[in-house]
Design a protein around this motif. Structure first.
Motif, PDB file in Angstrom:
ATOM      1  N   ALA A 169      54.347  48.278  15.412  1.00  0.00           N
ATOM      2  CA  ALA A 169      54.169  49.611  15.984  1.00  0.00           C
ATOM      3  C   ALA A 169      55.439  50.094  16.680  1.00  0.00           C
ATOM      4  O   ALA A 169      55.799  51.281  16.595  1.00  0.00           O
ATOM      5  CB  ALA A 169      53.003  49.604  16.965  1.00  0.00           C
ATOM      6  N   LEU A 170      56.148  49.185  17.359  1.00  0.00           N
ATOM      7  CA  LEU A 170      57.355  49.566  18.098  1.00  0.00           C
ATOM      8  C   LEU A 170      58.632  49.411  17.278  1.00  0.00           C
ATOM      9  O   LEU A 170      59.610  50.140  17.512  1.00  0.00           O
ATOM     10  CB  LEU A 170      57.475  48.730  19.375  1.00  0.00           C
ATOM     11  CG  LEU A 170      56.365  48.881  20.414  1.00  0.00           C
ATOM     12  CD1 LEU A 170      56.662  48.000  21.624  1.00  0.00           C
ATOM     13  CD2 LEU A 170      56.192  50.329  20.834  1.00  0.00           C
ATOM     14  N   GLY A 171      58.632  48.460  16.344  1.00  0.00           N
ATOM     15  CA  GLY A 171      59.862  48.169  15.608  1.00  0.00           C
ATOM     16  C   GLY A 171      59.874  48.606  14.166  1.00  0.00           C
ATOM     17  O   GLY A 171      60.928  48.583  13.520  1.00  0.00           O
ATOM     18  N   GLN A 176      56.591  51.127   6.994  1.00  0.00           N
ATOM     19  CA  GLN A 176      56.071  49.819   7.395  1.00  0.00           C
ATOM     20  C   GLN A 176      54.792  49.957   8.205  1.00  0.00           C
ATOM     21  O   GLN A 176      53.846  49.182   8.020  1.00  0.00           O
ATOM     22  CB  GLN A 176      57.147  49.078   8.186  1.00  0.00           C
ATOM     23  CG  GLN A 176      58.316  48.635   7.329  1.00  0.00           C
ATOM     24  CD  GLN A 176      59.494  48.138   8.143  1.00  0.00           C
ATOM     25  OE1 GLN A 176      59.729  48.605   9.259  1.00  0.00           O
ATOM     26  NE2 GLN A 176      60.238  47.185   7.592  1.00  0.00           N
ATOM     27  N   LYS A 177      54.746  50.926   9.075  1.00  0.00           N
ATOM     28  CA  LYS A 177      53.523  51.148   9.854  1.00  0.00           C
ATOM     29  C   LYS A 177      52.375  51.576   8.949  1.00  0.00           C
ATOM     30  O   LYS A 177      51.229  51.130   9.132  1.00  0.00           O
ATOM     31  CB  LYS A 177      53.780  52.179  10.952  1.00  0.00           C
ATOM     32  CG  LYS A 177      54.658  51.639  12.071  1.00  0.00           C
ATOM     33  CD  LYS A 177      54.729  52.558  13.273  1.00  0.00           C
ATOM     34  CE  LYS A 177      55.687  53.704  13.053  1.00  0.00           C
ATOM     35  NZ  LYS A 177      55.906  54.473  14.305  1.00  0.00           N
ATOM     36  N   ALA A 178      52.673  52.415   7.966  1.00  0.00           N
ATOM     37  CA  ALA A 178      51.622  52.861   7.046  1.00  0.00           C
ATOM     38  C   ALA A 178      51.103  51.717   6.188  1.00  0.00           C
ATOM     39  O   ALA A 178      49.916  51.670   5.836  1.00  0.00           O
ATOM     40  CB  ALA A 178      52.156  53.987   6.162  1.00  0.00           C
ATOM     41  N   GLU A 179      51.981  50.763   5.855  1.00  0.00           N
ATOM     42  CA  GLU A 179      51.570  49.638   5.014  1.00  0.00           C
ATOM     43  C   GLU A 179      50.725  48.630   5.776  1.00  0.00           C
ATOM     44  O   GLU A 179      49.715  48.128   5.254  1.00  0.00           O
ATOM     45  CB  GLU A 179      52.799  48.931   4.447  1.00  0.00           C
ATOM     46  CG  GLU A 179      52.452  47.688   3.615  1.00  0.00           C
ATOM     47  CD  GLU A 179      53.666  46.948   3.095  1.00  0.00           C
ATOM     48  OE1 GLU A 179      53.474  45.932   2.388  1.00  0.00           O
ATOM     49  OE2 GLU A 179      54.803  47.378   3.393  1.00  0.00           O
ATOM     50  N   LEU A 181      49.687  48.621   9.526  1.00  0.00           N
ATOM     51  CA  LEU A 181      48.807  48.862  10.674  1.00  0.00           C
ATOM     52  C   LEU A 181      47.343  49.110  10.302  1.00  0.00           C
ATOM     53  O   LEU A 181      46.449  48.555  10.956  1.00  0.00           O
ATOM     54  CB  LEU A 181      49.353  50.009  11.530  1.00  0.00           C
ATOM     55  CG  LEU A 181      50.741  49.768  12.147  1.00  0.00           C
ATOM     56  CD1 LEU A 181      51.086  50.878  13.124  1.00  0.00           C
ATOM     57  CD2 LEU A 181      50.819  48.402  12.821  1.00  0.00           C
ATOM     58  N   PRO A 182      47.036  49.923   9.282  1.00  0.00           N
ATOM     59  CA  PRO A 182      45.615  50.077   8.924  1.00  0.00           C
ATOM     60  C   PRO A 182      44.950  48.764   8.533  1.00  0.00           C
ATOM     61  O   PRO A 182      43.798  48.494   8.900  1.00  0.00           O
ATOM     62  CB  PRO A 182      45.661  51.068   7.745  1.00  0.00           C
ATOM     63  CG  PRO A 182      46.936  51.818   7.935  1.00  0.00           C
ATOM     64  CD  PRO A 182      47.894  50.817   8.490  1.00  0.00           C
ATOM     65  N   LYS A 183      45.680  47.926   7.788  1.00  0.00           N
ATOM     66  CA  LYS A 183      45.110  46.631   7.388  1.00  0.00           C
ATOM     67  C   LYS A 183      44.908  45.716   8.595  1.00  0.00           C
ATOM     68  O   LYS A 183      43.952  44.934   8.639  1.00  0.00           O
ATOM     69  CB  LYS A 183      46.019  45.952   6.355  1.00  0.00           C
ATOM     70  CG  LYS A 183      46.045  46.635   5.012  1.00  0.00           C
ATOM     71  CD  LYS A 183      46.800  45.837   3.965  1.00  0.00           C
ATOM     72  CE  LYS A 183      48.283  45.806   4.226  1.00  0.00           C
ATOM     73  NZ  LYS A 183      49.046  45.170   3.110  1.00  0.00           N
ATOM     74  N   MET A 184      45.793  45.815   9.567  1.00  0.00           N
ATOM     75  CA  MET A 184      45.636  45.006  10.775  1.00  0.00           C
ATOM     76  C   MET A 184      44.476  45.513  11.631  1.00  0.00           C
ATOM     77  O   MET A 184      43.727  44.717  12.201  1.00  0.00           O
ATOM     78  CB  MET A 184      46.925  44.995  11.572  1.00  0.00           C
ATOM     79  CG  MET A 184      48.086  44.308  10.870  1.00  0.00           C
ATOM     80  SD  MET A 184      49.576  44.234  11.889  1.00  0.00           S
ATOM     81  CE  MET A 184      49.099  42.947  13.071  1.00  0.00           C
ATOM     82  N   LEU A 185      44.335  46.825  11.709  1.00  0.00           N
ATOM     83  CA  LEU A 185      43.211  47.386  12.460  1.00  0.00           C
ATOM     84  C   LEU A 185      41.878  46.953  11.862  1.00  0.00           C
ATOM     85  O   LEU A 185      40.914  46.685  12.584  1.00  0.00           O
ATOM     86  CB  LEU A 185      43.305  48.913  12.486  1.00  0.00           C
ATOM     87  CG  LEU A 185      44.397  49.511  13.379  1.00  0.00           C
ATOM     88  CD1 LEU A 185      44.550  51.006  13.109  1.00  0.00           C
ATOM     89  CD2 LEU A 185      44.087  49.278  14.855  1.00  0.00           C
ATOM     90  N   ASP A 186      41.833  46.879  10.542  1.00  0.00           N
ATOM     91  CA  ASP A 186      40.610  46.445   9.853  1.00  0.00           C
ATOM     92  C   ASP A 186      40.497  44.930   9.756  1.00  0.00           C
ATOM     93  O   ASP A 186      39.532  44.413   9.188  1.00  0.00           O
ATOM     94  CB  ASP A 186      40.568  47.041   8.442  1.00  0.00           C
ATOM     95  CG  ASP A 186      40.321  48.539   8.459  1.00  0.00           C
ATOM     96  OD1 ASP A 186      39.699  49.029   9.416  1.00  0.00           O
ATOM     97  OD2 ASP A 186      40.773  49.222   7.512  1.00  0.00           O
ATOM     98  N   MET A 187      41.506  44.225  10.287  1.00  0.00           N
ATOM     99  CA  MET A 187      41.550  42.769  10.260  1.00  0.00           C
ATOM    100  C   MET A 187      41.510  42.221   8.837  1.00  0.00           C
ATOM    101  O   MET A 187      41.004  41.134   8.575  1.00  0.00           O
ATOM    102  CB  MET A 187      40.433  42.168  11.125  1.00  0.00           C
ATOM    103  CG  MET A 187      40.432  42.733  12.538  1.00  0.00           C
ATOM    104  SD  MET A 187      39.679  41.681  13.780  1.00  0.00           S
ATOM    105  CE  MET A 187      41.051  40.564  14.134  1.00  0.00           C
ATOM    106  N   ILE A 253      59.262  40.908   8.828  1.00  0.00           N
ATOM    107  CA  ILE A 253      57.887  40.614   8.407  1.00  0.00           C
ATOM    108  C   ILE A 253      57.979  39.580   7.295  1.00  0.00           C
ATOM    109  O   ILE A 253      58.418  39.887   6.178  1.00  0.00           O
ATOM    110  CB  ILE A 253      57.177  41.886   7.902  1.00  0.00           C
ATOM    111  CG1 ILE A 253      57.107  42.936   9.003  1.00  0.00           C
ATOM    112  CG2 ILE A 253      55.775  41.543   7.384  1.00  0.00           C
ATOM    113  CD1 ILE A 253      56.638  44.300   8.532  1.00  0.00           C
ATOM    114  N   VAL A 254      57.600  38.349   7.609  1.00  0.00           N
ATOM    115  CA  VAL A 254      57.681  37.264   6.621  1.00  0.00           C
ATOM    116  C   VAL A 254      56.270  36.969   6.137  1.00  0.00           C
ATOM    117  O   VAL A 254      55.411  36.518   6.899  1.00  0.00           O
ATOM    118  CB  VAL A 254      58.326  36.002   7.220  1.00  0.00           C
ATOM    119  CG1 VAL A 254      58.427  34.909   6.156  1.00  0.00           C
ATOM    120  CG2 VAL A 254      59.711  36.323   7.778  1.00  0.00           C
TER     121      VAL A 254
END
Length: 451
Positions: A169-171, A176-179, A181-187, A253-254
């Protein structure tokens, strides 16, 4: 009820008033009249009083409650409902299995879909990586309620929803955020955060040994990271490395399965055993430049991520201490020694009051810290002071709680042993108490004591 075989006079002659009261319901009236013929006036008066008295009910005992000052009542209804939802999740899904997974040294991954159903992350983060207006309060409430039951669950959530999510979110750039963050929010994609190294914990900001080097349209990463929560099963890990050409800190992101990226699960822990920590080895690990966090501004971005999440670690101490106190208070109400419940002994009450004083003050401290953070007023030294105080007072509280349980305090089945062990991890990570003390000391004196 008639009991013709009972010699009422013989029984009454040698009983005190309390014993007479117990016999009140067992002897018929005729037997009592016959027995009374040989009794003195004082005995007759006592017997009459006991016969006419209504048996007293045992007083109801209060339910142990760590929120002695009702500080939850100062929150909004939405915040209170959120805390209650987390509390319900922990008692329904985590409490019944946590000892099993503690013994297995394993995270119960089947909880991840259950966490997704509750959509806890969207009470803290928005889709674009911005935070909700009361994000730090909500994050603190999640952490507190989770840690009352199990600190490891809060750590899993904090690594994924805090450190890993905040790094992108910050970096990260918009793509990258579009790829991610939604998947992380949905776990649907679980993240980890790779900063700490085998030879550098507190000093990693100045002595980072993991390196990265540009090679065309990719980067080569070399080095090791240690104590990386979630990494044995995460879908990706944010790796922080020092650019050998510019000496700047960069983030990558590895993805799991990348050649040259290996994770060994750390075994033999005595704290946070449900958290799966990894030792990551990067052996000429090639990462595309598109997976370099494009908006990282050196160590400054890393520090912002840590600052953003440090308040959450302070809340871990609050929840852990609260859980230990409530367990000890309930135990003191039921455990009997020397013919009395141990809560009737002054020394045990002293323990409980000391614990309650600690958790009450810690709750107030972290609630104020979170309000400051959400208002944009929290500085590094504020978060550092909260971490110092909560970790130390939590350590003291769980020790008193374990002592209240006596020998049972070292058994998993009674709950307090796990709190006792987990507190040692809280005391040491996210900046040791010594390092955080020096951060605060520098702020209040204007003088640095770092070496």
């Amino acid at each position: 009820m008639n009991t013709p075989n009972v010699d009422a006079q013989a029984l009454l002659a040698g009983l005190d008033l309390e014993a007479l009261a117990r016999l009140n319901q067992r002897l018929d009236l005729g037997a009592l009249v016959k027995a009374a013929a040989g009794m003195s006036d004082a005995q007759l008066k006592g017997l009459t009083r006991l016969m006419s008295a209504t048996p007293e009910k045992a007083p109801s005992l209060p339910t142990p409650n760590a929120d002695f000052f009702g500080q939850m009542d100062t929150l909004t209804q939405v915040q209170r409902d959120f805390a209650g939802e987390v509390r319900g999740f922990m008692h329904a899904h985590v409490a019944p299995i946590m000892n099993e997974y503690w013994n297995r040294d394993e995270f119960p991954r089947h909880l991840i879909p259950e966490l997704k159903k509750h959509d806890f992350m969207r009470r803290i983060w928005n889709e674009d990586g911005s935070r909700t207006p009361d994000a730090t309060v909500m994050e603190g409430l999640f952490t507190m309620e989770a840690c009352k039951v199990d600190v490891s669950t809060a750590v899993f959530f904090g690594v994924h929803a805090g450190l890993a999510f905040a790094s992108i979110a910050l970096g990260g750039n918009d793509a990258q955020k579009a790829e991610w963050l939604p998947k992380m929010l949905d776990m649907e994609a679980i993240g980890a955060f790779g900063l700490t190294e085998p030879e550098g914990g507190s000093q990693v900001s100045q002595g980072m040994r993991t390196t990265c080097k540009r090679d065309g349209d990719s980067w080569t990463l070399r080095g090791q990271k240690k104590w990386i929560g979630n990494s044995p099963f995460s879908d990706f890990t944010v790796i922080w490395a020092r650019d050998v050409d510019t000496q700047e800190v960069r983030g990558f992101i590895v993805r799991a399965g990348t050649p040259g990226y290996e994770v060994e699960k750390i075994q033999g822990k005595t704290a946070l055993r449900i958290v799966e920590n990894g030792l990551i080895t990067l052996s000429d690990c090639r990462v595309a430049d598109t997976d370099r966090l494009q908006n990282v501004q050196g160590w400054r971005t890393t520090a912002e991520v840590l600052k953003l999440t440090r308040a959450g670690v302070a809340w871990q101490g609050v929840g852990c201490a609260m859980g230990a106190y409530e367990l000890a208070a309930a135990y003191a109400q039921t455990r009997e020694q020397f013919g009395k419940r141990i809560g009737e002994f002054q020394l045990i009450q002293n323990h409980l009051v000391h614990m309650l004083g600690n958790v009450t003050s810690l709750f107030a401290l972290c609630l104020r810290l979170s309000h400051m953070a959400d208002a944009g007023d929290m500085r590094d030294e504020h978060a550092a002071l909260a971490k110092v105080v909560t970790a130390a007072r939590c350590r003291e509280t769980v020790a008193l709680a374990r002592e209240t349980f006596g020998g049972n305090g070292i058994l998993l089945e009674y709950g307090v042993a796990k709190h006792f062990a987990d507190t040692e991890a809280i005391y040491s990570y996210e900046g040791t108490n010594e390092i955080n003390t020096l951060v605060v000391g520098r702020a209040i004196t204007g003088l640095s004591a770092f070496v």
